[in-house]
Motif scaffolding. Structure first.
Motif, PDB file in Angstrom:
ATOM      1  N   ARG A  69       0.746  -0.831  -0.104  1.00  0.00           N
ATOM      2  CA  ARG A  69       0.295  -0.026   0.013  1.00  0.00           C
ATOM      3  C   ARG A  69       0.751   1.152  -0.045  1.00  0.00           C
ATOM      4  O   ARG A  69       1.978   1.123   0.942  1.00  0.00           O
ATOM      5  CB  ARG A  69      -0.696  -0.078   1.882  1.00  0.00           C
ATOM      6  CG  ARG A  69      -1.912   1.637   1.087  1.00  0.00           C
ATOM      7  CD  ARG A  69      -2.967   0.849   2.702  1.00  0.00           C
ATOM      8  NE  ARG A  69      -2.062   1.231   3.874  1.00  0.00           N
ATOM      9  CZ  ARG A  69      -1.382   0.308   4.644  1.00  0.00           C
ATOM     10  NH1 ARG A  69      -2.160  -1.135   3.891  1.00  0.00           N
ATOM     11  NH2 ARG A  69      -0.606   0.080   5.336  1.00  0.00           N
ATOM     12  N   CYS A  70       0.793   1.592  -1.110  1.00  0.00           N
ATOM     13  CA  CYS A  70       2.069   2.973  -1.658  1.00  0.00           C
ATOM     14  C   CYS A  70       1.501   4.633  -1.757  1.00  0.00           C
ATOM     15  O   CYS A  70       0.141   4.351  -2.451  1.00  0.00           O
ATOM     16  CB  CYS A  70       3.187   3.121  -1.965  1.00  0.00           C
ATOM     17  SG  CYS A  70       2.618   1.716  -3.454  1.00  0.00           S
ATOM     18  N   MET A  71       1.711   5.216  -1.878  1.00  0.00           N
ATOM     19  CA  MET A  71       2.177   6.763  -2.602  1.00  0.00           C
ATOM     20  C   MET A  71       3.384   6.874  -3.968  1.00  0.00           C
ATOM     21  O   MET A  71       4.415   6.659  -3.155  1.00  0.00           O
ATOM     22  CB  MET A  71       1.906   8.081  -1.886  1.00  0.00           C
ATOM     23  CG  MET A  71       1.781   8.814  -2.873  1.00  0.00           C
ATOM     24  SD  MET A  71       2.278  10.593  -1.363  1.00  0.00           S
ATOM     25  CE  MET A  71       3.907  10.802  -1.952  1.00  0.00           C
ATOM     26  N   ILE A  72       2.974   6.964  -4.789  1.00  0.00           N
ATOM     27  CA  ILE A  72       3.307   7.279  -5.880  1.00  0.00           C
ATOM     28  C   ILE A  72       4.337   7.896  -5.606  1.00  0.00           C
ATOM     29  O   ILE A  72       4.032   9.446  -5.844  1.00  0.00           O
ATOM     30  CB  ILE A  72       3.498   7.340  -7.653  1.00  0.00           C
ATOM     31  CG1 ILE A  72       2.547   5.153  -8.249  1.00  0.00           C
ATOM     32  CG2 ILE A  72       4.274   7.474  -8.783  1.00  0.00           C
ATOM     33  CD1 ILE A  72       2.118   5.818  -9.222  1.00  0.00           C
ATOM     34  N   GLN A  73       5.029   8.622  -5.294  1.00  0.00           N
ATOM     35  CA  GLN A  73       6.144   9.887  -5.368  1.00  0.00           C
ATOM     36  C   GLN A  73       7.121  10.098  -6.074  1.00  0.00           C
ATOM     37  O   GLN A  73       6.867  11.575  -6.276  1.00  0.00           O
ATOM     38  CB  GLN A  73       7.444   9.297  -3.737  1.00  0.00           C
ATOM     39  CG  GLN A  73       7.692  11.012  -3.265  1.00  0.00           C
ATOM     40  CD  GLN A  73       9.205  10.609  -4.232  1.00  0.00           C
ATOM     41  OE1 GLN A  73      10.075   9.828  -5.064  1.00  0.00           O
ATOM     42  NE2 GLN A  73       9.699  12.123  -4.043  1.00  0.00           N
ATOM     43  N   ASP A  74       7.446   9.525  -6.897  1.00  0.00           N
ATOM     44  CA  ASP A  74       8.427   9.701  -8.527  1.00  0.00           C
ATOM     45  C   ASP A  74       8.171   9.010  -9.337  1.00  0.00           C
ATOM     46  O   ASP A  74       8.350   7.961  -9.285  1.00  0.00           O
ATOM     47  CB  ASP A  74      10.046   9.854  -8.072  1.00  0.00           C
ATOM     48  CG  ASP A  74      10.513  10.869  -9.534  1.00  0.00           C
ATOM     49  OD1 ASP A  74       9.727  11.515 -10.247  1.00  0.00           O
ATOM     50  OD2 ASP A  74      11.914  10.486  -8.807  1.00  0.00           O
ATOM     51  N   ARG A 126       8.380  -1.119 -19.883  1.00  0.00           N
ATOM     52  CA  ARG A 126       8.237  -0.370 -18.562  1.00  0.00           C
ATOM     53  C   ARG A 126       7.952  -0.163 -18.016  1.00  0.00           C
ATOM     54  O   ARG A 126       9.197   0.846 -18.123  1.00  0.00           O
ATOM     55  CB  ARG A 126       7.903  -2.668 -17.591  1.00  0.00           C
ATOM     56  CG  ARG A 126       9.408  -2.719 -17.208  1.00  0.00           C
ATOM     57  CD  ARG A 126       9.821  -3.653 -16.460  1.00  0.00           C
ATOM     58  NE  ARG A 126      11.479  -3.567 -16.805  1.00  0.00           N
ATOM     59  CZ  ARG A 126      12.053  -5.100 -15.885  1.00  0.00           C
ATOM     60  NH1 ARG A 126      11.058  -6.187 -15.905  1.00  0.00           N
ATOM     61  NH2 ARG A 126      13.174  -5.329 -16.232  1.00  0.00           N
ATOM     62  N   GLN A 127       7.155   0.453 -16.902  1.00  0.00           N
ATOM     63  CA  GLN A 127       7.363   1.787 -16.498  1.00  0.00           C
ATOM     64  C   GLN A 127       8.344   1.533 -14.610  1.00  0.00           C
ATOM     65  O   GLN A 127       7.039   0.113 -14.200  1.00  0.00           O
ATOM     66  CB  GLN A 127       5.493   2.517 -16.383  1.00  0.00           C
ATOM     67  CG  GLN A 127       6.403   4.002 -15.173  1.00  0.00           C
ATOM     68  CD  GLN A 127       6.995   4.891 -16.155  1.00  0.00           C
ATOM     69  OE1 GLN A 127       6.723   5.612 -17.567  1.00  0.00           O
ATOM     70  NE2 GLN A 127       8.303   5.392 -15.647  1.00  0.00           N
ATOM     71  N   THR A 128       8.756   2.272 -13.989  1.00  0.00           N
ATOM     72  CA  THR A 128       9.305   2.150 -12.949  1.00  0.00           C
ATOM     73  C   THR A 128       8.833   3.069 -11.908  1.00  0.00           C
ATOM     74  O   THR A 128       8.976   4.426 -12.448  1.00  0.00           O
ATOM     75  CB  THR A 128      10.594   2.497 -12.403  1.00  0.00           C
ATOM     76  OG1 THR A 128      11.112   0.495 -13.613  1.00  0.00           O
ATOM     77  CG2 THR A 128      10.466   2.042 -11.023  1.00  0.00           C
ATOM     78  N   PHE A 129       7.765   3.342 -11.509  1.00  0.00           N
ATOM     79  CA  PHE A 129       7.609   4.129 -10.107  1.00  0.00           C
ATOM     80  C   PHE A 129       8.398   3.947  -8.485  1.00  0.00           C
ATOM     81  O   PHE A 129       8.510   2.552  -8.496  1.00  0.00           O
ATOM     82  CB  PHE A 129       5.598   4.047  -9.463  1.00  0.00           C
ATOM     83  CG  PHE A 129       5.196   4.136 -10.972  1.00  0.00           C
ATOM     84  CD1 PHE A 129       5.262   5.042 -11.525  1.00  0.00           C
ATOM     85  CD2 PHE A 129       3.925   3.914 -10.743  1.00  0.00           C
ATOM     86  CE1 PHE A 129       4.314   5.343 -12.862  1.00  0.00           C
ATOM     87  CE2 PHE A 129       2.933   3.189 -11.490  1.00  0.00           C
ATOM     88  CZ  PHE A 129       3.155   4.111 -12.868  1.00  0.00           C
ATOM     89  N   TYR A 130       8.674   4.825  -8.095  1.00  0.00           N
ATOM     90  CA  TYR A 130       9.013   5.390  -7.234  1.00  0.00           C
ATOM     91  C   TYR A 130       8.157   5.182  -5.867  1.00  0.00           C
ATOM     92  O   TYR A 130       7.795   6.607  -5.667  1.00  0.00           O
ATOM     93  CB  TYR A 130      10.376   5.833  -6.671  1.00  0.00           C
ATOM     94  CG  TYR A 130      11.112   5.846  -5.646  1.00  0.00           C
ATOM     95  CD1 TYR A 130      12.519   4.842  -5.682  1.00  0.00           C
ATOM     96  CD2 TYR A 130      10.710   6.839  -3.927  1.00  0.00           C
ATOM     97  CE1 TYR A 130      13.473   4.879  -4.061  1.00  0.00           C
ATOM     98  CE2 TYR A 130      11.916   6.427  -3.284  1.00  0.00           C
ATOM     99  CZ  TYR A 130      12.960   6.042  -3.244  1.00  0.00           C
ATOM    100  OH  TYR A 130      13.415   5.451  -2.114  1.00  0.00           O
ATOM    101  N   CYS A 131       7.902   4.305  -5.202  1.00  0.00           N
ATOM    102  CA  CYS A 131       6.395   4.529  -3.887  1.00  0.00           C
ATOM    103  C   CYS A 131       7.389   4.260  -2.533  1.00  0.00           C
ATOM    104  O   CYS A 131       8.315   3.354  -2.218  1.00  0.00           O
ATOM    105  CB  CYS A 131       6.294   3.191  -4.451  1.00  0.00           C
ATOM    106  SG  CYS A 131       5.022   3.149  -5.847  1.00  0.00           S
ATOM    107  N   VAL A 132       6.978   5.171  -2.122  1.00  0.00           N
ATOM    108  CA  VAL A 132       6.676   5.491  -0.008  1.00  0.00           C
ATOM    109  C   VAL A 132       5.422   5.060   0.644  1.00  0.00           C
ATOM    110  O   VAL A 132       4.547   4.966  -0.301  1.00  0.00           O
ATOM    111  CB  VAL A 132       6.778   6.035  -0.017  1.00  0.00           C
ATOM    112  CG1 VAL A 132       8.953   7.063  -1.031  1.00  0.00           C
ATOM    113  CG2 VAL A 132       6.078   7.765  -0.326  1.00  0.00           C
ATOM    114  N   LYS A 256      -0.211   8.314 -12.118  1.00  0.00           N
ATOM    115  CA  LYS A 256       0.299  10.146 -11.882  1.00  0.00           C
ATOM    116  C   LYS A 256       0.889   9.729 -10.091  1.00  0.00           C
ATOM    117  O   LYS A 256       0.811   8.788  -9.659  1.00  0.00           O
ATOM    118  CB  LYS A 256      -0.736  10.904 -12.126  1.00  0.00           C
ATOM    119  CG  LYS A 256      -1.742  11.376 -11.268  1.00  0.00           C
ATOM    120  CD  LYS A 256      -2.524  12.097 -11.614  1.00  0.00           C
ATOM    121  CE  LYS A 256      -3.666  12.357 -10.590  1.00  0.00           C
ATOM    122  NZ  LYS A 256      -5.166  11.333 -10.705  1.00  0.00           N
ATOM    123  N   VAL A 257       2.333  10.436 -10.716  1.00  0.00           N
ATOM    124  CA  VAL A 257       2.476  11.015  -9.170  1.00  0.00           C
ATOM    125  C   VAL A 257       1.875  11.513  -8.020  1.00  0.00           C
ATOM    126  O   VAL A 257       0.515  12.024  -8.037  1.00  0.00           O
ATOM    127  CB  VAL A 257       3.560  11.856  -9.087  1.00  0.00           C
ATOM    128  CG1 VAL A 257       3.774  12.853  -8.360  1.00  0.00           C
ATOM    129  CG2 VAL A 257       5.036  11.954  -9.914  1.00  0.00           C
TER     130      VAL A 257
END
Length: 645
Positions: A69-74, A126-132, A256-257
């Protein structure tokens, strides 16, 4: 027939089976998604999947199915990978097709080589999201999610003893595991000695016994040469939990972010990934294209997998909320037919009455302020008209007691009610030295987070009672401006050096102050304490202690659920409101303005929703007018008293 242990502990073996049956038809990818979607629809199956929010990564089996469970930071640049590739045995010339999806490292068995020139090779993107973790996520959200998963975790480990994975130590949360994370470098030698064969999949190269040893030994690989330490880029200070590189294969344009997601995917913590981050690596092993990146960019985009694990997403969904007491997805149609919702709505009136009494005590006996606090807590931006956000209801609670840490204790109570929140102590020092606005670091090619990079529906409590006289520097002025823009326009202008980009948001802002706030607000409510407790901390603590956990959970469901309800005004009521407003203007043209009508309509909206009514009634409109009259009379009285002083 695959059992629970197979698709949870060895999802790649399931993928391999589907791939082998359908290759070279690319429909195998859809069949993989459909297979896991069906599995997760079974009885509480989503709760069977271990969560990275609750379980430290070194307790989880590599290449197992996990959720986060996360938020897309970047969002990083898209990357290419071999979706399908072919290996060849030089001795027998035997050829085997493999899938590269859901992997970081290509699988290559003993005596096999990858044929890079094969006509069977399929290159995909593929797309990479940095998630926190969701910034400011409340402790009760973590606790309820953790306890739910904990019971099912031990249930699943007993489903199939031959294939299940049981850590050698008890499952612990990140908070309990913090001390172990202080000395991760001690684990390096043990894991380097057990690293898997070059280019091999861990399931194909490693015995089950070694899997257990690796996962129970602590962090997999931490590069001791990383200097300075890797910044995990959490928006808020003091945050715990993992950051993850989330690799998405389908429909990434829908995300999206700052979106909050729940992802289900394959956990990748291959020690080989950490070599990319090593400063003493052999430069001859680097890809020429990779060398075009700066060292700092490589360090940020390819951190050690033990610090920043990878998740290869099989399924992902945006979350409307993160309250674990509610169903994860609850759209308008579902809310009308959901048995859970209908049962709760039937007992809404006593819950509201109890919550009003609870908040009245928290606000020192002021029932009017408690009414407005309820309206504030269920407010949300439901639409945007041009640049104007509709539905925001920022409240300035003035008249707060000084020298009693009142705001601190009030925030702790709010923290127990809402899923995500942050307490911003507004002082000259914090304004001048904090980073509020995210900015782009072009050297590392990443978005550096700031305090205002928050998930939708986060409650932001700004304590202005701590503000003393002093001089704001340039950074301080920018931060105050950013707060004003957030409150007024529900947007944050991210700094991309050469330009600024607007990021819309939906943040509930409550400002506590002695007098009128320096910041804008939609509604000022002056606090009139009916009691002054001799010991504020003891008084506030006793309030929380006296509330039964079951009642507290009802408050939490109430506040989250009402934000999701639809609302409308009938033509008949609209006409009646217009006529009523015209009459008010006739009686007092100097003091009744269009802004007053807007506020009364907002109050009427949230009053109706707080009673579980999705349309405006004549009764709620009159009650909204009454509340606004009481609020304005109180402010006028305070102004008179102030002038007399």
């Amino acid at each position: 027939m695959p059992c629970v242990g197979d698709w949870l502990n060895s999802p790649l073996s399931i993928v391999q089976g589907i791939f082998a049956q359908n290759v070279p038809n690319l429909d195998w990818e859809k069949k993989v998604t459909e297979y896991f979607k069906e599995k997760l629809k079974e009885n509480n199956a989503t709760n069977w999947v271990p969560s990275l929010n609750d379980v430290p990564v070194h307790y989880l089996k590599p290449n197992s199915l996990v959720k986060f469970r996360c938020m897309i930071q970047d969002m990083f640049d898209p990357e290419f990978y071999m979706g399908v590739y072919e290996t060849v045995d030089p001795n027998t010339n035997a050829r085997v097709l493999h899938f590269g999806k859901y992997r970081d490292v290509a699988e290559c068995g003993p005596q096999q080589e990858i044929d890079l020139n094969s006509s069977q090779t399929v290159t995909l993107e593929r797309q990479t999201f940095y998630c926190v973790p969701v910034p400011g996520e409340s402790a009760w959200v973590k606790e309820i999610s953790f306890l739910t998963d904990l019971v099912l975790f031990y249930t699943i480990t007993r489903v199939s003893p031959s294939t299940s994975y049981t850590p050698s130590r008890h499952k612990r949360s990140y908070e309990e595991d913090e001390d172990m994370d202080l000395h991760p470098s001690k684990q390096k030698e043990q894991h380097m000695g057990n690293s898997c064969c070059s280019g091999g999949d861990i399931h194909g190269c490693v015995e089950p016994k070694r899997l257990e040893t690796e996962a129970s030994a602590g962090h997999h690989v931490i590069s001791p040469n990383c200097s300075p330490p890797l910044d995990l880029n959490f928006p808020l200070p003091g945050e715990k939990g993992p950051a993850c590189l989330v690799k998405v294969y389908e429909n990434w344009e829908n995300f999206k972010v700052n979106d909050v997601l729940e992802v289900f995917g394959v956990l990748s913590v291959d020690p080989v990934l950490s070599i990319v981050n090593s400063e003493d690596r052999d430069s001859s092993t680097l890809d020429p294209m990779e060398c075009m990146d700066t060292a700092e960019e490589q360090r940020v985009h390819s951190p050690p997998a033990s610090l920043v694990p990878r998740i290869h997403v099989i399924l992902a969904q945006k979350l409307q909320h993160i309250n674990p007491l509610l169903p994860a997805c609850l759209n308008e149609e579902e809310s009308k037919t959901c048995e859970f919702v209908s049962n709760f709505m039937s007992e809404l009136s006593p819950v509201r009455a109890e919550l009003l009494g609870f908040l009245t005590h928290a606000l020192l006996g002021d029932s009017l302020a408690a009414e407005y606090l309820i309206l504030h807590l269920i407010s949300t931006v439901y639409a945007r008209r041009d640049v104007l956000p509709l539905g925001k209801f920022a409240v300035n609670l003035s008249g707060c007691p000084l020298n009693s840490a009142f705001t601190e204790h009030l925030y702790r109570i709010i923290q127990q009610l809402v899923p995500a929140s942050y307490h911003l102590r507004m002082s000259i020092e914090s304004m001048n030295h904090s980073r509020f606005i995210p900015h782009k670091d072009y050297t590392a090619n990443r978005l550096v987070s700031g305090l205002l990079q928050l998930a939708s529906n986060t409650s932001l409590v700004i304590d202005e009672t701590q503000l003393q006289q002093g001089q704001l520097d340039t950074a301080g002025v920018h931060n105050v401006t950013a707060l004003g823009n957030l409150i007024t326009w529900q947007k944050v202008d991210y700094d991309f050096n050469y330009h600024r980009m607007e990021f819309p948001c939906n943040i509930n802002v409550l400002i506590t102050s002695e007098g009128r706030s320096l910041l804008p607000s939609d509604c000022q409510v002056h606090l009139q304490p009916q009691i002054i407790p001799p010991n504020m901390e003891e008084y506030m603590s006793s309030l929380l202690t006296a509330v039964l956990p079951s009642v507290l959970n009802k408050f939490r469901i109430y506040l989250s659920l009402l934000r999701l309800l639809d609302y409308s005004i009938s033509d008949e009521v609209t006409k009646a409101v217009e006529e009523d407003f015209v009459e008010m203007r006739k009686n007092d043209p100097e003091r009744v303005t269009a802004d007053d009508l807007h506020k009364m309509l907002l109050v009427a909206r949230f009053l109706s929703l707080s009673a579980g009514q999705t349309t405006l009634s004549r009764e709620r409109w009159l009650r909204a007018k009454q509340l606004e009259a009481l609020r304005k009379a109180r402010l006028q009285q305070q102004c008179v008293n102030g002038n007399e002083l």
